[in-house]
Enzyme design. Structure first.
Site, short mmCIF file in Angstrom:
data_model
loop_
_atom_site.label_atom_id
_atom_site.label_comp_id
_atom_site.label_asym_id
_atom_site.label_seq_id
_atom_site.Cartn_x
_atom_site.Cartn_y
_atom_site.Cartn_z
N GLU A 1 107.66 -76.39 53.15
CA GLU A 1 108.20 -75.54 52.08
C GLU A 1 109.08 -74.50 52.77
O GLU A 1 108.63 -73.42 53.12
CB GLU A 1 107.06 -74.89 51.29
N ASP B 1 103.13 -73.89 53.60
CA ASP B 1 103.79 -72.71 53.05
C ASP B 1 104.56 -71.95 54.12
O ASP B 1 104.01 -71.60 55.17
CB ASP B 1 102.72 -71.79 52.42
N LYS C 1 101.46 -67.77 39.35
CA LYS C 1 101.02 -67.33 40.67
C LYS C 1 100.07 -66.14 40.57
O LYS C 1 99.32 -65.87 41.52
CB LYS C 1 102.23 -66.92 41.53
N TYR C 2 100.09 -65.41 39.44
CA TYR C 2 99.31 -64.18 39.34
C TYR C 2 98.32 -64.18 38.18
O TYR C 2 97.63 -63.19 37.98
CB TYR C 2 100.26 -62.99 39.19
N ASP D 1 99.13 -57.99 49.44
CA ASP D 1 97.89 -58.78 49.43
C ASP D 1 97.86 -59.85 50.51
O ASP D 1 96.90 -60.64 50.58
CB ASP D 1 97.70 -59.43 48.06
N LYS E 1 96.98 -58.63 43.79
CA LYS E 1 98.09 -58.43 42.87
C LYS E 1 97.65 -58.67 41.43
O LYS E 1 96.79 -59.51 41.15
CB LYS E 1 99.24 -59.38 43.21
#
Length: 640
Positions: free
Chosen positions: A407, A378, A519-520, A341, A246
């Site tokens: 989470e 996660d 995050k990216y 991804d 990403k």
């Protein structure tokens, strides 16, 4: 029903707290636990009851007497001294000698001369299965006295505390009833009291535009420790996939230099048991973990069970993934969101035993090779519940102190099921609870509902995934009051730190997501600065460490205050040595005033744990005034 069953006269009901099946309630070392049960029988016979417990793998039970409380309810309180899984139960019975003793004392008090009862008592004593010579001699002496029947001497004997205590200490059990056994897990104190700080290691560099390293993270540890955090959580630190990587702001196609999402785990550089090469070596990571430990910080790793399309597992174990009829592999989707991804692991594979074994091996690798004792898991709600129950038990059987944080921002019963399966803590709905009514209702549910003995909420004002509406474009006061609420309502608290303290709250339009999300992409933070919110972290976290009342969640009582923009609550420690009263303004813009109705009449002396200011409260009410600059009080309470 057999005739033997028909003779049972003792009934035990409503033993609490309990969990059915192989599930267990959860407490920590040093925590007080009161167990209650309804215990009853026909008639007026004297009953006794004991609370029984033992290590789950032991055959020998320990016990403490239970005491009658009210309306046939009995109770026993334990303070747990060691970690482990324990079995527990309740046993109750009718005690004929004590029943005789009770009736005889009442007749003596009524002025009667119960000669026949004295003889009956001698028979009870003679039948006692005593072991020591001293006990036998004592019994013979008492039995002879009761047989002789001298009123004055017998009356003094029967009424003596020594005689009564002896009968209680050497019970004669009839019609014994015992409950089923249940399980309780006693964990280390961090399971109940922890203060989390999150940042992305790749953004740890002090040089703009430069990818951070473990050495950069190590240099930031004093900053984290000085703010009072004891757990430093890193998003995944594994190699990031290059296939379908990403771009910035979740762009479908990455441009040259884009670093991708850390949750797209795996590439030619390795998978879940490898480190991202740009972060550093295994030696660097071990040094980071050891230095953190010396500062009182534990590193929490992300345990994300998913893979990038170029993860080594995709080639070595293709059946661990779901392949579509057109020959392509199924990537993760949560419509309208698409994660090209990321490939979900196919837990329905026929090779599930080898899959489970590999995932357990992965968790144990980080525990045993690097000393990791905390995992943030996660999306556990997208994997089988029974898998988690198995994996957590296997890990904790070898390493009892390992903590798992779920989470799981999902449906309440699913969150509860994950806690039942063994997750130590869980993310919570606090992130979205903003009004007084919402906060009071949610906290009451957590602390008084059926999950209070197994579900431990961890309150996070924000996460990399969630930029809640009330923080978008919010001022400093809103950030202060939200952290104050999280850190004083719950004993477990966390914050996605840099974004929060620098108030980077720009959002993707119409969504609860951060614009320019870390995050990216690699972000640069001014790690040398000292923001006002850092001082708030430090002050509140210091109060959490000093005030035992803030180190547990369930002991909370909301107090009346005549202003819906003010919320007030009292918390107290299990041992009764500490009490706090917290008042928070929910208005980040204007001064708020209210009259607080106290839980009891004064006089009280209260000292603000942040400012140090003290006040004497003499009556049953107190005047409260809060300003946006410091929209909360954390009062330590002294009863004068």
């Amino acid at each position: 029903m057999s005739m033997k069953q028909n003779q049972n006269r003792v009934v035990i009901e409503n033993l609490t707290p309990t969990m059915d099946g192989d599930f267990y309630i959860k407490k920590v070392v040093g925590e007080r636990t009161t167990f209650t049960a309804d215990i009853l029988s026909d008639g007026h016979d004297v009953m006794l009851a004991r609370f029984l417990w033992k290590p789950a793998n032991s055959k020998s039970w320990k016990s403490v007497p239970m005491q009658p409380v009210d309306n046939d309810q009995w109770a026993a309180t334990l303070v747990w001294e060691a970690e482990g899984v324990y079995s527990y139960a309740v046993e109750a019975w009718i005690d004929a000698p004590l029943t005789w003793h009770h009736g005889t004392v009442r007749k003596l008090e009524d002025g009667q001369n119960p000669k026949s009862e004295f003889l009956e008592g001698a028979r009870y004593l003679a039948a006692m299965p005593l072991k020591t010579k001293a006990q036998k001699n004592q019994i013979k002496k008492w039995s002879d006295a009761l047989t002789e029947g001298q009123l004055e001497g017998c009356s003094a004997l029967v009424r003596s505390s020594e005689f009564h205590d002896f009968l209680e200490a050497n019970p004669t059990k009839q019609f014994v009833a015992t409950t089923s056994s249940y399980f309780i897990r006693i964990e280390r104190s961090k399971a109940l009291f922890s203060t989390w700080y999150e940042f992305f290691p790749r953004s740890a560099s002090k040089v703009p535009g430069q990818h951070g390293t473990f050495k950069d993270c190590e240099a930031l540890l004093p900053r984290v420790a000085n703010m009072g955090f004891d757990t430093l959580y890193f998003p995944p630190i594994h190699p990031i996939g290059e296939v379908n990587r990403k771009g910035k702001n979740n762009a479908t196609e990455a441009e040259k230099g884009d670093v991708g999402s850390p949750w797209g785990i795996g590439s030619v550089h390795g998978g879940h048991m490898s480190l991202h090469p740009d972060l550093g070596s295994e030696r660097d990571f071990k040094s980071l973990v050891q230095t953190a430990d010396s500062l009182g910080i534990e590193i929490a790793m992300d345990f994300a069970l998913q893979a990038a399309p170029d993860h080594p597992w995709v080639k070595s174990h293709p059946d661990w993934f779901k392949w579509r009829p057109d020959g392509t592999v199924q990537y993760a989707e949560n419509p309208p969101k698409k994660y090209q991804d990321i490939l979900p692991i196919y837990f329905e594979t026929a090779d599930w035993k080898n899959l489970w074994a590999e995932l357990l091996k992965t968790a144990l690798y980080w525990v045993e090779e690097f000393g990791i004792r905390v995992f943030r898991v996660d999306n556990p709600h997208t994997k089988p519940f029974l898998f988690w129950g198995w994996l957590i038990r296997e890990v904790q059987a070898k390493h009892p102190g390992v903590i798992f944080l779920a989470e799981a921002f999902t449906r309440p019963k699913i969150m509860a099921q994950l806690a039942k399966q063994g997750f130590t803590q869980s993310y919570s709905y606090f992130t979205w609870r903003a009004t007084k009514e919402e906060l009071q209702g949610y906290v009451t549910e957590l602390t008084h509902g059926e999950g209070k003995d197994y579900f431990r909420a961890n309150f996070w004002p924000n996460t990399p995934d969630i930029n809640p509406w009330h923080l978008q474009g919010a001022n400093e006061s809103m950030h202060k009051l939200r952290y104050a609420l999280a850190a004083t309502l719950s004993s477990n608290v966390g914050v996605y730190g840099p974004v929060y303290e620098f108030m980077e709250s720009a959002a993707v339009p119409g969504r609860e997501e951060y614009m320019d999300s870390e995050k990216y992409e690699v972000r640069h933070w001014d790690w040398e600065s000292k923001t006002s919110l850092m001082h708030i972290y430090t002050a509140i976290n210091s109060a959490r460490k000093r005030f035992k009342a803030l180190q547990q969640t369930n002991n909370v009582q909301f107090l009346d205050i005549d202003n819906d923009q003010l919320i007030a609550y009292r918390k107290w420690s299990d041992d009764g040595t500490n009490e706090v009263i917290v008042v928070v303004s929910l208005d980040p813009n204007y001064k708020q005033i209210g009259t607080l109705r106290l839980h009891k009449q004064g006089p009280l002396r209260v000292t603000d744990g942040v400012t140090g200011d003290s006040y004497n409260w003499a009556g049953g009410t107190a005047y409260i005034e809060l300003h946006p600059a410091l929209p909360f009080h954390v009062f330590n309470v002294e009863h004068l």
